[in-house]
Write a protein that holds these residues in place. Structure first.
Motif, PDB file in Angstrom:
ATOM      1  N   SER A 131     -23.781 -34.622  52.673  1.00 10.21           N
ATOM      2  CA  SER A 131     -25.167 -34.526  53.137  1.00 10.21           C
ATOM      3  C   SER A 131     -26.163 -35.113  52.132  1.00 10.21           C
ATOM      4  N   GLU A 132     -25.915 -34.966  50.844  1.00 10.02           N
ATOM      5  CA  GLU A 132     -26.823 -35.522  49.843  1.00 10.02           C
ATOM      6  C   GLU A 132     -26.861 -37.044  49.936  1.00 10.02           C
ATOM      7  N   GLN A 133     -25.700 -37.633  50.135  1.00 11.39           N
ATOM      8  CA  GLN A 133     -25.619 -39.084  50.270  1.00 11.39           C
ATOM      9  C   GLN A 133     -26.249 -39.544  51.584  1.00 11.39           C
ATOM     10  N   GLN A 134     -26.073 -38.770  52.640  1.00  8.05           N
ATOM     11  CA  GLN A 134     -26.679 -39.115  53.929  1.00  8.05           C
ATOM     12  C   GLN A 134     -28.202 -39.075  53.838  1.00  8.05           C
ATOM     13  N   ASP A 135     -28.729 -38.070  53.156  1.00  7.36           N
ATOM     14  CA  ASP A 135     -30.176 -37.981  52.960  1.00  7.36           C
ATOM     15  C   ASP A 135     -30.678 -39.167  52.143  1.00  7.36           C
ATOM     16  N   LEU A 136     -29.945 -39.519  51.132  1.00  4.61           N
ATOM     17  CA  LEU A 136     -30.303 -40.671  50.312  1.00  4.61           C
ATOM     18  C   LEU A 136     -30.265 -41.949  51.144  1.00  4.61           C
ATOM     19  N   HIS A 137     -29.294 -42.058  52.020  1.00  6.08           N
ATOM     20  CA  HIS A 137     -29.199 -43.232  52.893  1.00  6.08           C
ATOM     21  C   HIS A 137     -30.447 -43.344  53.768  1.00  6.08           C
ATOM     22  N   ARG A 138     -30.911 -42.237  54.285  1.00  7.32           N
ATOM     23  CA  ARG A 138     -32.137 -42.257  55.095  1.00  7.32           C
ATOM     24  C   ARG A 138     -33.334 -42.716  54.264  1.00  7.32           C
ATOM     25  N   GLN A 139     -33.396 -42.306  53.010  1.00  6.99           N
ATOM     26  CA  GLN A 139     -34.488 -42.741  52.139  1.00  6.99           C
ATOM     27  C   GLN A 139     -34.410 -44.239  51.850  1.00  6.99           C
ATOM     28  N   VAL A 140     -33.206 -44.750  51.689  1.00 11.03           N
ATOM     29  CA  VAL A 140     -33.027 -46.192  51.488  1.00 11.03           C
ATOM     30  C   VAL A 140     -33.465 -46.932  52.753  1.00 11.03           C
ATOM     31  N   LEU A 141     -33.143 -46.381  53.913  1.00  8.11           N
ATOM     32  CA  LEU A 141     -33.567 -46.985  55.178  1.00  8.11           C
ATOM     33  C   LEU A 141     -35.092 -47.030  55.283  1.00  8.11           C
ATOM     34  N   ARG A 142     -35.756 -45.991  54.782  1.00 11.65           N
ATOM     35  CA  ARG A 142     -37.229 -45.999  54.788  1.00 11.65           C
ATOM     36  C   ARG A 142     -37.774 -47.131  53.930  1.00 11.65           C
ATOM     37  N   ALA A 143     -37.172 -47.334  52.773  1.00  9.79           N
ATOM     38  CA  ALA A 143     -37.601 -48.434  51.898  1.00  9.79           C
ATOM     39  C   ALA A 143     -37.371 -49.769  52.603  1.00  9.79           C
ATOM     40  N   MET A 144     -36.253 -49.899  53.292  1.00 14.36           N
ATOM     41  CA  MET A 144     -35.976 -51.126  54.026  1.00 14.36           C
ATOM     42  C   MET A 144     -36.963 -51.315  55.170  1.00 14.36           C
ATOM     43  N   ARG A 145     -37.314 -50.231  55.832  1.00 15.45           N
ATOM     44  CA  ARG A 145     -38.274 -50.330  56.933  1.00 15.45           C
ATOM     45  C   ARG A 145     -39.630 -50.798  56.417  1.00 15.45           C
ATOM     46  N   SER A 146     -40.034 -50.305  55.256  1.00 16.80           N
ATOM     47  CA  SER A 146     -41.325 -50.735  54.702  1.00 16.80           C
ATOM     48  C   SER A 146     -41.297 -52.233  54.391  1.00 16.80           C
ATOM     49  N   LEU A 147     -40.148 -52.734  53.952  1.00 16.23           N
ATOM     50  CA  LEU A 147     -40.031 -54.179  53.721  1.00 16.23           C
ATOM     51  C   LEU A 147     -40.074 -54.936  55.047  1.00 16.23           C
ATOM     52  N   LYS A 148     -39.361 -54.427  56.016  1.00 14.47           N
ATOM     53  CA  LYS A 148     -39.317 -55.090  57.321  1.00 14.47           C
ATOM     54  C   LYS A 148     -40.709 -55.151  57.948  1.00 14.47           C
ATOM     55  N   GLU A 149     -41.490 -54.103  57.765  1.00 15.70           N
ATOM     56  CA  GLU A 149     -42.844 -54.080  58.327  1.00 15.70           C
ATOM     57  C   GLU A 149     -43.765 -55.079  57.644  1.00 15.70           C
ATOM     58  N   SER A 150     -43.411 -55.547  56.474  1.00 17.33           N
ATOM     59  CA  SER A 150     -44.241 -56.535  55.784  1.00 17.33           C
ATOM     60  C   SER A 150     -43.944 -57.960  56.250  1.00 17.33           C
ATOM     61  N   VAL A 151     -42.880 -58.117  57.027  1.00 13.79           N
ATOM     62  CA  VAL A 151     -42.480 -59.434  57.502  1.00 13.79           C
ATOM     63  C   VAL A 151     -43.205 -59.741  58.815  1.00 13.79           C
ATOM     64  N   PRO A 152     -43.770 -60.951  58.956  1.00 11.89           N
ATOM     65  CA  PRO A 152     -44.414 -61.322  60.222  1.00 11.89           C
ATOM     66  C   PRO A 152     -43.416 -61.262  61.384  1.00 11.89           C
ATOM     67  N   ALA A 153     -43.926 -60.963  62.565  1.00  9.13           N
ATOM     68  CA  ALA A 153     -43.085 -60.765  63.744  1.00  9.13           C
ATOM     69  C   ALA A 153     -42.196 -61.966  64.043  1.00  9.13           C
ATOM     70  N   ASP A 154     -42.677 -63.169  63.802  1.00 11.37           N
ATOM     71  CA  ASP A 154     -41.876 -64.354  64.121  1.00 11.37           C
ATOM     72  C   ASP A 154     -40.692 -64.546  63.166  1.00 11.37           C
ATOM     73  N   GLN A 155     -40.687 -63.837  62.041  1.00  6.27           N
ATOM     74  CA  GLN A 155     -39.574 -63.953  61.101  1.00  6.27           C
ATOM     75  C   GLN A 155     -38.593 -62.791  61.203  1.00  6.27           C
ATOM     76  N   ILE A 156     -38.859 -61.866  62.091  1.00  4.12           N
ATOM     77  CA  ILE A 156     -37.980 -60.706  62.258  1.00  4.12           C
ATOM     78  C   ILE A 156     -36.595 -61.136  62.728  1.00  4.12           C
ATOM     79  N   LYS A 157     -36.499 -62.242  63.458  1.00  3.54           N
ATOM     80  CA  LYS A 157     -35.196 -62.716  63.955  1.00  3.54           C
ATOM     81  C   LYS A 157     -34.221 -62.942  62.809  1.00  3.54           C
TER      82      LYS A 157
END
Length: 146
Positions: free
Chosen positions: A109-135
């Motif tokens: 569970s500790e690793q799973q929680d950490l994985h979710r936090q890493v996903l949040r960091a990735m989501r913040s990066l993804k949100e900084s990318v313009p929509a046309d580059q999401i592909k």
């Protein structure tokens, strides 16, 4: 033996959580244009890790591949301390990539929680990318992560 494995997993989760705080601080300090640049570097790192035999050991020197976990996150943290912006960005991208793969299918569970936090960091990066580059993110296999 199960207790030893559990203690090792818990200590690794604590170490990665402490490192993630440093990575998140570095991410927060980046202006939007640099975050977009970091997102592109992260996509390249994910592509490179995906071609690796063991993605969770990506960035680990060949001599160290028999450790309980790889050295990728430690190497990334060293790069994060650099004065050179490009080296810091590569360190952040490497850390996120390796931590993602290391925590991805963990039964703890500790690793799973950490994985979710890493996903949040990735989501913040993804949100900084313009929509046309999401592909590009989607083709890199990052869509399932972010």
């Amino acid at each position: 033996m199960a207790i030893v494995t559990r203690v090792i997993a818990l200590s690794r989760a604590i170490q990665l959580r402490r490192q993630l705080r440093e990575v998140n601080k570095a991410l927060e300090m980046l202006p939007p244009n640099i975050r977009r640049q970091l997102a592109a570097i992260a996509v390249r790192e994910f592509n490179a890790a995906a071609t690796s035999e063991f993605p969770h050991l990506y960035g680990t020197p060949r001599d160290d591949k028999y450790r309980p976990w790889g050295a990728g996150t430690d190497i990334a943290l060293e790069r994060l301390q650099s004065e050179n912006l490009q080296v810091r960005l590569r360190g952040i991208a490497l850390w996120i990539t390796v931590a993602y793969h290391e925590t991805k299918d963990s039964p703890y569970s500790e690793q799973q929680d950490l994985h979710r936090q890493v996903l949040r960091a990735m989501r913040s990066l993804k949100e900084s990318v313009p929509a046309d580059q999401i592909k590009e993110w989607m083709s890199a296999g990052v869509e399932e992560a972010a």
